[in-house]
Design a protein around this motif. Structure first.
Motif, short mmCIF file in Angstrom:
data_model
loop_
_atom_site.label_atom_id
_atom_site.label_comp_id
_atom_site.label_asym_id
_atom_site.label_seq_id
_atom_site.Cartn_x
_atom_site.Cartn_y
_atom_site.Cartn_z
N HIS A 84 -88.24 -50.01 111.98
CA HIS A 84 -88.58 -48.59 111.82
C HIS A 84 -89.67 -48.32 110.78
O HIS A 84 -90.08 -47.18 110.62
N GLY A 85 -90.09 -49.34 110.07
CA GLY A 85 -91.10 -49.12 109.04
C GLY A 85 -90.53 -48.49 107.78
O GLY A 85 -91.30 -47.97 106.95
N ILE A 86 -89.21 -48.51 107.61
CA ILE A 86 -88.61 -47.99 106.39
C ILE A 86 -89.08 -48.84 105.20
O ILE A 86 -89.08 -50.07 105.26
N LYS A 87 -89.46 -48.18 104.13
CA LYS A 87 -90.04 -48.88 102.98
C LYS A 87 -88.99 -49.73 102.25
O LYS A 87 -87.82 -49.37 102.19
N ILE A 88 -89.46 -50.84 101.68
CA ILE A 88 -88.60 -51.77 100.97
C ILE A 88 -88.68 -51.47 99.48
O ILE A 88 -89.75 -51.60 98.86
N ALA A 89 -87.56 -51.09 98.87
CA ALA A 89 -87.55 -50.80 97.44
C ALA A 89 -87.52 -52.07 96.60
O ALA A 89 -88.07 -52.11 95.50
N GLY A 90 -86.84 -53.11 97.11
CA GLY A 90 -86.78 -54.33 96.32
C GLY A 90 -85.79 -55.32 96.89
O GLY A 90 -85.22 -55.12 97.95
N ASN A 91 -85.58 -56.40 96.12
CA ASN A 91 -84.65 -57.43 96.56
C ASN A 91 -83.45 -57.52 95.62
O ASN A 91 -83.20 -56.60 94.82
N PHE A 92 -82.71 -58.59 95.72
CA PHE A 92 -81.38 -58.72 95.11
C PHE A 92 -81.34 -58.31 93.63
O PHE A 92 -80.50 -57.51 93.22
N ASN A 93 -82.23 -58.86 92.82
CA ASN A 93 -82.21 -58.58 91.39
C ASN A 93 -82.51 -57.12 91.06
O ASN A 93 -82.25 -56.67 89.94
N GLN A 94 -83.07 -56.38 92.01
CA GLN A 94 -83.50 -55.01 91.73
C GLN A 94 -82.50 -53.94 92.17
O GLN A 94 -82.77 -52.75 92.01
N GLN A 95 -81.35 -54.33 92.70
CA GLN A 95 -80.43 -53.33 93.24
C GLN A 95 -79.96 -52.35 92.19
O GLN A 95 -79.83 -51.15 92.46
N GLU A 96 -79.71 -52.81 90.97
CA GLU A 96 -79.32 -51.89 89.91
C GLU A 96 -80.49 -51.03 89.47
O GLU A 96 -80.33 -49.85 89.11
N LEU A 97 -81.68 -51.61 89.47
CA LEU A 97 -82.85 -50.91 88.95
C LEU A 97 -83.24 -49.72 89.80
O LEU A 97 -83.84 -48.76 89.29
N ALA A 98 -82.91 -49.76 91.09
CA ALA A 98 -83.18 -48.59 91.93
C ALA A 98 -82.43 -47.37 91.39
O ALA A 98 -82.98 -46.26 91.31
N ILE A 99 -81.17 -47.57 90.99
CA ILE A 99 -80.39 -46.47 90.42
C ILE A 99 -80.94 -46.07 89.07
O ILE A 99 -80.98 -44.88 88.71
N VAL A 100 -81.43 -47.05 88.29
CA VAL A 100 -81.96 -46.77 86.95
C VAL A 100 -83.16 -45.83 87.01
O VAL A 100 -83.44 -45.13 86.02
#
Length: 654
Positions: A309-325
């Motif tokens: 669908h072309g949904i944007k990628i916020a990040g990978n495994f190490n970044q899952q907390e940082l998205a909330i931050v």
């Protein structure tokens, strides 16, 4: 906190990660790196795989005793026995995770209907798969075919007799290797149960036998559950085709309702994508003051929805907390696998709703909304509604979104790769619709080889660094790279999925990319989609009349951390492909297990593991192995390829 241990520049090469880690510290929020530092020295016995806790006579920790020989556990188990048992249990855990994913998607295929929430998007693939499973199609409605195929596949999980159905991309030579080594697997669930039985106290106490059982079990993952998960997802949700996407934390939008999709099973994420386009929910978003709804992905779910669908990628495994931050995420919606339990508490430091949806992955203090595939669309709408309504609770003073993001091309399923290769087919001598141009490039030496760089992030190593360094070294030496999982997202963030990345390539790979109109690093999907890589290697080997172990291809998991990665590495090696691990598995306390994995396996299956923590050294060893494996390709009988000289083996334009 120890300032030296937690210097943000040592945690990751990714600038968005560094920036958000500093914000987390300033906010007083805990991350995985803080927890790792708090643990201080991790257990040395555990790291070497020689602490046994299988029964309650222990735990027993064993090691060589200077001058006194080999120490044993209470039952008499040596380090070799203990380490091999733990390795086998990791393979069982990883195989069960991926295979259960495949089983779940098979059930979704079984409930697909013409007017239902889940429908058939790739009828051609369904018919091809039906033929493989021996499912009759003539005169049947396409949905009846789908249901029959789903039932046939589900039978492979628990069939009482015989072997699981092996995909046709496997070579006959490889099948013989499996038969000769007694690793041709039976039913998927049977192998997982059998290996758990074998590791029980009082059963297998021979390292060689235990690794053999591990190989059998792992093959049910790569060529069974994962293969089913990939093919059936393509049938239901559509086979990925090349598209451009953006990646990294900069894809989170300040004035939008931001929803992060994280996990692995696309039945949930696909329906969230569909429901997010609902006019009612869009109006609700505007009503709470947002400009709209912005979906972004983390980990393998991010790969799934990006590909289709072309949904944007916020990040990978190490970044899952940082998205909330960032402070700008209204909801993180998760299903299964690779999800930090810490997310529940972290979300409470901000305004984010952390929503779990699977009965297999309930997390304390999360908002749990069981996702019901029988009422998928309405359930997805309800979950999104909670996120949209949460926008009014956003603490704007806590919002800080990094600007870092990159663009790249993704969605290179095998069908898509063949489509690109058809651009360079010599129509006078070869038919389109195959991997033959790729095989020709390998034989001619235009491409020296191929490397699959896959796997997780791991806080034991500098995030994304090993992925990127190894990939760049491969490209510079005319080795085309395919990526999946978090490694694919590392490549996306570093700009390596862009066609502009040809600047890192040798002359031969540059020419291939130019003529086929591809980037030098091909994003092939989620970690389940390593099955696509198996299919690709198998089909090229069959074209050349070789076994998979005779091709100049290698695999690498430079930053792996999960049991799934152990299962993946084991089935890749069992398939004849050398695999380089950048994090040493917990087996080094056993000289025999280490020797089996890094040496003796080559005598069994034509490939082995390499343990190498330095990415520069690992890359050199990968290139050396590729050159060593080229001998078989370069010795091919030219007449067998129906050409007169090697120049004709290259596609037009080389």
């Amino acid at each position: 906190m120890d300032e030296k241990l937690l210097d943000e520049t040592t945690l990751s090469v990714d600038l968005a990660t560094q920036e958000l880690y500093v914000k987390a510290r300033n906010d007083g929020s805990e991350t995985l790196w803080d927890r790792k530092a708090a643990l201080k020295n991790q257990c040395g016995f555990g790291e070497q795989g020689v602490c046994c806790r299988i029964c309650t006579m222990g735990p027993c920790r064993v090691s060589p005793i200077p001058g006194k020989g080999v120490q044993k556990g209470i039952c008499g188990a040596t380090a070799d026995v203990i380490a091999s048992r733990h390795y086998a249990r990791m393979v069982a855990g990883g195989s069960s995770a991926h295979s259960d994913h495949g089983r779940h998607i098979a059930h979704v295929l079984h409930m697909a209907s013409r007017d239902g929430d889940y429908q058939i998007r790739d009828e051609k693939k369904l018919l091809n798969v039906a033929a493989r499973w021996g499912v009759a199609t003539e005169g049947k409605d396409i949905y009846q075919v789908a249901h029959d195929v789903a039932e046939a596949a589900l039978n492979d999980f628990g069939k009482p007799f015989g072997s699981m159905v092996i995909p046709p991309s496997i070579t006959k030579q490889r099948l013989k290797v499996w038969e000769d080594n007694d690793i041709l697997p039976d039913a998927i669930d049977k192998e997982v149960v059998s290996i758990m039985h074998a590791t029980h106290m009082g059963c297998t106490a021979d390292a060689e036998s235990m690794i053999n059982l591990s190989m059998r079990t792992s093959l049910t993952d790569g060529w069974g559950g994962s293969y089913i998960g990939t093919e059936f997802s393509d049938i239901i949700f559509g086979t990925p085709m090349p598209r451009e996407i953006e990646a990294n934390m900069g894809v989170i939008e300040k004035n939008m309702v931001n929803i992060v999709l994280h996990g692995h099973e696309p039945s949930l994420s696909e329906m969230i994508v569909v429901a997010a386009d609902d006019p009612e929910l869009k109006a609700l978003a505007r009503g709470v003051g947002a400009e709209g709804i912005n979906l972004v992905g983390i980990c393998c779910t991010g790969n799934e929805v990006a590909m289709r669908h072309g949904i944007k990628i916020a990040g990978n495994f190490n970044q899952q907390e940082l998205a909330i931050v960032t402070g700008a995420v209204e909801a993180m919606i998760v299903d299964v696998q690779c999800i930090f339990p810490a997310l529940a508490n972290l979300a409470q430091c901000y305004h984010t709703k952390f929503i779990t949806t699977s009965k297999l992955a309930k997390i304390k203090d999360a908002v749990h909304i069981e996702f019901d595939e029988n009422n998928a669309y309405e359930c997805a709408k309800g979950i999104i509604r909670k996120a949209v309504e949460n926008y009014t609770n956003r603490k704007h003073e806590k919002v800080s979104i990094p600007t870092h993001k990159s663009t790249g091309m993704i969605g290179y399923s095998n069908q898509a790769i063949i489509g690109q290769l058809d651009r360079v087919v010599n129509s006078y001598t070869h038919k389109p619709g195959t991997f033959e141009p790729l095989a020709q490039c390998l034989v001619s030496g235009v491409l020296r080889g191929a490397a699959g760089v896959v796997g997780c992030n791991n806080p034991k190593v500098k995030g994304d660094h090993s992925h990127i360094e190894i990939i760049k070294k491969m490209l510079a030496n005319d080795v085309i790279v395919v990526v999946t999982g978090c490694a694919a997202q590392a490549a996306a963030k570093a700009g390596l999925l862009s066609k502009d990345a040809v600047k890192y390539c040798g002359v031969g790979l540059q020419k291939v990319c130019e003529l086929a109109d591809i980037p030098p690093v091909l994003h092939m999907g989620s970690c389940v989609d390593n099955s696509r890589i198996l299919e690709l290697v198998g089909e090229v080997a069959k074209i050349l009349g070789l076994d998979m172990s005779e091709l100049p291809v290698v695999g690498a998991a430079p930053e792996w951390m999960s049991e799934k990665a152990v299962a993946i590495g084991t089935y890749v090696v069992s398939s004849g492909i050398d695999t380089f691990l950048g994090v040493v598995p917990p087996v080094t306390g056993s000289p025999e297990v280490t020797d089996i994995l890094t040496n003796r396996l080559e005598d069994w299956v034509g490939a082995k593991f390499y343990f190498e923590t330095d990415p520069a050294v690992a890359a050199e060893k990968m290139l050396a192995r590729i050159e060593e494996k080229r001998a078989k390709v370069e010795a091919l009988n030219v007449q067998r390829m129906n050409v007169t000289d090697y120049d004709d083996l290259a596609p037009a334009g080389f």
